[in-house]
Design a protein around this motif. Structure first.
Motif, PDB file in Angstrom:
ATOM      1  N   THR A 104       0.907  -1.142  -0.121  1.00 22.24           N
ATOM      2  CA  THR A 104       0.091   0.362   0.205  1.00 22.24           C
ATOM      3  C   THR A 104       1.080   1.072   0.184  1.00 22.24           C
ATOM      4  OG1 THR A 104      -1.686  -1.144   1.455  1.00 22.24           O
ATOM      5  CG2 THR A 104      -1.640   1.530   1.222  1.00 22.24           C
ATOM      6  N   THR A 105       0.512   2.410  -0.646  1.00 18.10           N
ATOM      7  CA  THR A 105       0.856   3.445  -0.683  1.00 18.10           C
ATOM      8  C   THR A 105       0.032   4.452  -0.683  1.00 18.10           C
ATOM      9  OG1 THR A 105       2.468   5.374  -2.075  1.00 18.10           O
ATOM     10  CG2 THR A 105       1.101   3.879  -3.001  1.00 18.10           C
ATOM     11  N   ASN A 106       0.151   5.919  -0.219  1.00 16.99           N
ATOM     12  CA  ASN A 106      -0.938   6.819   0.105  1.00 16.99           C
ATOM     13  C   ASN A 106      -0.819   8.084  -0.913  1.00 16.99           C
ATOM     14  OD1 ASN A 106      -2.108   5.247   2.156  1.00 16.99           O
ATOM     15  ND2 ASN A 106      -0.907   6.179   3.625  1.00 16.99           N
ATOM     16  N   LEU A 107      -1.965   8.702  -1.012  1.00 17.72           N
ATOM     17  CA  LEU A 107      -2.193   9.634  -2.049  1.00 17.72           C
ATOM     18  C   LEU A 107      -2.395  11.056  -1.814  1.00 17.72           C
ATOM     19  CD1 LEU A 107      -1.286  11.222  -4.591  1.00 17.72           C
ATOM     20  CD2 LEU A 107      -2.885  10.016  -5.614  1.00 17.72           C
ATOM     21  N   LYS A 108      -1.987  11.948  -1.016  1.00 21.24           N
ATOM     22  CA  LYS A 108      -2.205  13.218  -0.327  1.00 21.24           C
ATOM     23  C   LYS A 108      -3.487  13.596  -1.213  1.00 21.24           C
ATOM     24  CE  LYS A 108      -2.123  16.350   3.078  1.00 21.24           C
ATOM     25  NZ  LYS A 108      -0.889  16.912   4.608  1.00 21.24           N
ATOM     26  N   LEU A 109      -4.068  14.032  -1.517  1.00 17.61           N
ATOM     27  CA  LEU A 109      -4.795  15.669  -2.327  1.00 17.61           C
ATOM     28  C   LEU A 109      -5.361  16.414  -1.815  1.00 17.61           C
ATOM     29  CD1 LEU A 109      -7.574  13.098  -4.145  1.00 17.61           C
ATOM     30  CD2 LEU A 109      -4.687  13.574  -5.351  1.00 17.61           C
ATOM     31  N   THR A 110      -5.285  18.028  -1.772  1.00 15.58           N
ATOM     32  CA  THR A 110      -4.844  18.777  -1.219  1.00 15.58           C
ATOM     33  C   THR A 110      -5.364  20.131  -1.420  1.00 15.58           C
ATOM     34  OG1 THR A 110      -3.258  18.024   0.570  1.00 15.58           O
ATOM     35  CG2 THR A 110      -3.647  20.299   0.342  1.00 15.58           C
ATOM     36  N   ASN A 111      -7.004  20.667  -0.940  1.00 12.73           N
ATOM     37  CA  ASN A 111      -7.481  21.807  -1.755  1.00 12.73           C
ATOM     38  C   ASN A 111      -7.409  23.189  -1.328  1.00 12.73           C
ATOM     39  OD1 ASN A 111      -9.718  22.914  -2.675  1.00 12.73           O
ATOM     40  ND2 ASN A 111     -10.849  22.259  -2.062  1.00 12.73           N
ATOM     41  N   PRO A 112      -6.435  23.677  -1.672  1.00 12.84           N
ATOM     42  CA  PRO A 112      -6.173  24.706  -1.500  1.00 12.84           C
ATOM     43  C   PRO A 112      -6.701  26.128  -1.971  1.00 12.84           C
ATOM     44  CG  PRO A 112      -5.372  24.256  -3.482  1.00 12.84           C
ATOM     45  CD  PRO A 112      -5.677  23.381  -3.047  1.00 12.84           C
ATOM     46  N   SER A 113      -7.455  25.936  -2.281  1.00 15.82           N
ATOM     47  CA  SER A 113      -9.737  26.601  -2.902  1.00 15.82           C
ATOM     48  C   SER A 113      -9.522  26.834  -1.939  1.00 15.82           C
ATOM     49  CB  SER A 113      -9.289  26.507  -4.350  1.00 15.82           C
ATOM     50  OG  SER A 113     -10.034  25.677  -3.374  1.00 15.82           O
ATOM     51  N   ASP A 114     -11.453  28.147  -2.016  1.00 22.48           N
ATOM     52  CA  ASP A 114     -12.345  28.797  -1.640  1.00 22.48           C
ATOM     53  C   ASP A 114     -13.472  27.889  -1.995  1.00 22.48           C
ATOM     54  OD1 ASP A 114     -11.956  30.021  -3.323  1.00 22.48           O
ATOM     55  OD2 ASP A 114     -12.146  32.116  -2.637  1.00 22.48           O
ATOM     56  N   ARG A 115     -13.094  27.130  -2.567  1.00 21.07           N
ATOM     57  CA  ARG A 115     -14.683  26.047  -3.862  1.00 21.07           C
ATOM     58  C   ARG A 115     -14.272  24.601  -3.318  1.00 21.07           C
ATOM     59  NH1 ARG A 115     -14.675  28.327  -9.598  1.00 21.07           N
ATOM     60  NH2 ARG A 115     -16.870  27.121  -9.647  1.00 21.07           N
ATOM     61  N   LYS A 116     -14.926  23.897  -3.339  1.00 21.90           N
ATOM     62  CA  LYS A 116     -15.884  22.850  -2.842  1.00 21.90           C
ATOM     63  C   LYS A 116     -15.044  21.731  -4.045  1.00 21.90           C
ATOM     64  CE  LYS A 116     -19.704  22.337   0.260  1.00 21.90           C
ATOM     65  NZ  LYS A 116     -20.655  21.542   0.315  1.00 21.90           N
ATOM     66  N   VAL A 117     -14.116  20.436  -4.119  1.00 19.90           N
ATOM     67  CA  VAL A 117     -13.471  19.954  -5.202  1.00 19.90           C
ATOM     68  C   VAL A 117     -14.827  19.083  -4.868  1.00 19.90           C
ATOM     69  CG1 VAL A 117     -11.523  19.174  -6.785  1.00 19.90           C
ATOM     70  CG2 VAL A 117     -11.779  21.327  -5.562  1.00 19.90           C
ATOM     71  N   CYS A 118     -14.455  17.763  -6.515  1.00 21.46           N
ATOM     72  CA  CYS A 118     -14.909  17.388  -6.578  1.00 21.46           C
ATOM     73  C   CYS A 118     -13.095  16.519  -7.216  1.00 21.46           C
ATOM     74  CB  CYS A 118     -16.834  16.478  -7.685  1.00 21.46           C
ATOM     75  SG  CYS A 118     -17.619  17.526  -6.633  1.00 21.46           S
ATOM     76  N   PHE A 119     -13.350  14.512  -6.898  1.00 15.64           N
ATOM     77  CA  PHE A 119     -12.069  14.169  -7.516  1.00 15.64           C
ATOM     78  C   PHE A 119     -12.932  12.749  -7.398  1.00 15.64           C
ATOM     79  CE2 PHE A 119     -12.070  13.198  -3.628  1.00 15.64           C
ATOM     80  CZ  PHE A 119     -11.252  11.556  -3.394  1.00 15.64           C
ATOM     81  N   LYS A 120     -11.801  12.117  -8.645  1.00 17.51           N
ATOM     82  CA  LYS A 120     -12.106  10.701  -8.983  1.00 17.51           C
ATOM     83  C   LYS A 120     -10.662  10.152  -9.474  1.00 17.51           C
ATOM     84  CE  LYS A 120     -16.298  10.247 -11.138  1.00 17.51           C
ATOM     85  NZ  LYS A 120     -17.409   9.743 -12.650  1.00 17.51           N
ATOM     86  N   VAL A 121     -10.270   9.069  -8.867  1.00 14.18           N
ATOM     87  CA  VAL A 121      -9.091   8.189  -9.016  1.00 14.18           C
ATOM     88  C   VAL A 121      -8.996   7.051 -10.193  1.00 14.18           C
ATOM     89  CG1 VAL A 121      -7.209   7.711  -8.239  1.00 14.18           C
ATOM     90  CG2 VAL A 121      -8.583   9.018  -6.631  1.00 14.18           C
ATOM     91  N   LYS A 122      -7.961   7.669 -11.185  1.00 10.09           N
ATOM     92  CA  LYS A 122      -8.783   6.523 -12.365  1.00 10.09           C
ATOM     93  C   LYS A 122      -7.507   5.822 -12.778  1.00 10.09           C
ATOM     94  CE  LYS A 122     -12.064   8.907 -14.967  1.00 10.09           C
ATOM     95  NZ  LYS A 122     -13.010   9.210 -15.928  1.00 10.09           N
ATOM     96  N   THR A 123      -7.166   4.187 -13.535  1.00  4.09           N
ATOM     97  CA  THR A 123      -5.899   3.772 -13.215  1.00  4.09           C
ATOM     98  C   THR A 123      -6.158   2.700 -14.419  1.00  4.09           C
ATOM     99  OG1 THR A 123      -4.354   2.108 -11.946  1.00  4.09           O
ATOM    100  CG2 THR A 123      -6.336   1.481 -12.005  1.00  4.09           C
ATOM    101  N   THR A 124      -5.123   2.704 -15.074  1.00  2.47           N
ATOM    102  CA  THR A 124      -4.906   1.807 -16.584  1.00  2.47           C
ATOM    103  C   THR A 124      -4.586   0.498 -16.475  1.00  2.47           C
ATOM    104  OG1 THR A 124      -2.577   1.463 -16.514  1.00  2.47           O
ATOM    105  CG2 THR A 124      -4.080   3.380 -17.854  1.00  2.47           C
ATOM    106  N   ALA A 125      -4.256  -0.033 -15.021  1.00  2.00           N
ATOM    107  CA  ALA A 125      -5.123  -1.227 -14.421  1.00  2.00           C
ATOM    108  C   ALA A 125      -5.294  -1.789 -13.577  1.00  2.00           C
ATOM    109  CB  ALA A 125      -3.057  -1.966 -14.040  1.00  2.00           C
ATOM    110  N   PRO A 126      -7.017  -1.152 -13.446  1.00  2.00           N
ATOM    111  CA  PRO A 126      -7.615  -1.658 -12.532  1.00  2.00           C
ATOM    112  C   PRO A 126      -7.943  -3.357 -11.843  1.00  2.00           C
ATOM    113  CG  PRO A 126      -9.380  -1.533 -14.389  1.00  2.00           C
ATOM    114  CD  PRO A 126      -7.664  -1.303 -14.578  1.00  2.00           C
ATOM    115  N   ARG A 127      -7.257  -4.264 -12.074  1.00  2.00           N
ATOM    116  CA  ARG A 127      -7.731  -5.675 -12.188  1.00  2.00           C
ATOM    117  C   ARG A 127      -6.470  -5.957 -10.430  1.00  2.00           C
ATOM    118  NH1 ARG A 127      -9.245  -9.642 -16.868  1.00  2.00           N
ATOM    119  NH2 ARG A 127     -11.587  -8.532 -17.309  1.00  2.00           N
ATOM    120  N   ARG A 128      -5.482  -4.919 -10.616  1.00  2.00           N
ATOM    121  CA  ARG A 128      -4.252  -5.011 -10.330  1.00  2.00           C
ATOM    122  C   ARG A 128      -4.145  -4.091  -8.501  1.00  2.00           C
ATOM    123  NH1 ARG A 128       0.142  -6.945 -13.214  1.00  2.00           N
ATOM    124  NH2 ARG A 128       1.433  -7.023 -11.097  1.00  2.00           N
TER     125      ARG A 128
END
Length: 245
Positions: free
Chosen positions: A27-51
């Motif tokens: 396992t590795t972690n990815l930190k996503l920070t929102n520095p703006s004053d607005r809400k942000v929606c996100f999605k994380v996609k990969t080229t190898a979803p089975r792995r």
């Protein structure tokens, strides 16, 4: 119109590193920070979803806050000569302040409103120094634990032997005192019986004198065992109290 620049701050920004061995989930972690004053929606996609297993793989980040995304690589047979081609993409879009349905946000999104960042996956095997350190630490830990256990268990046999010896002495002393009390009780009972028999003897001229002597002897003899009984009881209480404490 040019594409919007990614508003989120990614840590790490470019590479997702997975450190083997890969015989178990890594396992590795990815930190996503929102520095703006607005809400942000996100999605994380990969080229190898089975792995990979990504949690969470989508969501919303409030202004000025962040979220940690865990990326879990499933076990596989690692080939050092094979270069990893796996990639991830973090896709984001601004959301209105009162949004409640994120699916609707993505469905109504225009291509120019989307922002994205790409990351590549890097597989690393532990170095020889890391292996040596892991082995040494794994060896040192059991030795330390064993020394603690030995140190804590050393005084126990001595304390147990002292307790047993003292207990035996106290039990023997209690038995001896109980035996003395029983003997004194028997003597007291015998003296009382003798006094009763003497009272039944017919009176004579010397009867008052003899009776007084007998009564005095009876009283003195009965008081003496009673005193001894009290003393014996005190000794028993003392030894029992010492044993309990």
């Amino acid at each position: 119109m040019s594409k919007l620049e990614q508003i989120l701050i990614l840590e790490p920004p470019v590479d997702l590193k997975f450190k083997g061995p890969f015989t178990d989930v890594v396992t590795t972690n990815l930190k996503l920070t929102n520095p703006s004053d607005r809400k942000v929606c996100f999605k994380v996609k990969t080229t190898a979803p089975r792995r990979y297993c990504v949690r969470p793989n989508s969501g919303m980040i409030e202004p000025g806050s962040f979220i940690i995304v865990s990326v879990m690589l499933q076990p596989f047979d690692y080939d050092p000569n094979e270069k990893s081609k796996h990639k991830f993409m973090v896709q984001t879009i601004f959301a209105s302040p009162h949004v409640t349905d994120m699916e609707a946000v993505w469905k109504d999104a225009k291509p120019d409103d989307l922002m994205d960042s790409k990351l590549r996956c890097i597989f690393e095997l532990p170095s020889e120094n890391d292996k040596v350190n892991d082995i040494e630490s794994s060896k040192a830990t059991p030795v330390l634990n064993a020394s603690k256990q030995d140190g804590s268990s050393l005084p126990k046999p001595t304390s147990m032997s002292l307790d047993d010896t003292e207990m035996r002495k106290l039990m023997e002393e209690c038995k001896r005192l109980q035996s003395d009390v029983m003997k004194l009780s028997d003597e007291n009972r015998q003296l009382k019986d003798d006094g009763l028999r003497m009272r039944k003897v017919p009176r004579s001229d010397n009867m008052p004198t003899n009776t007084g002597g007998l009564m005095g002897r009876d009283n003195s003899s009965s008081s003496l065992p009673s005193l001894l009984v009290v003393i014996a009881a005190i000794f028993i209480g003392f030894f029992l109290g010492k044993f309990i404490l």
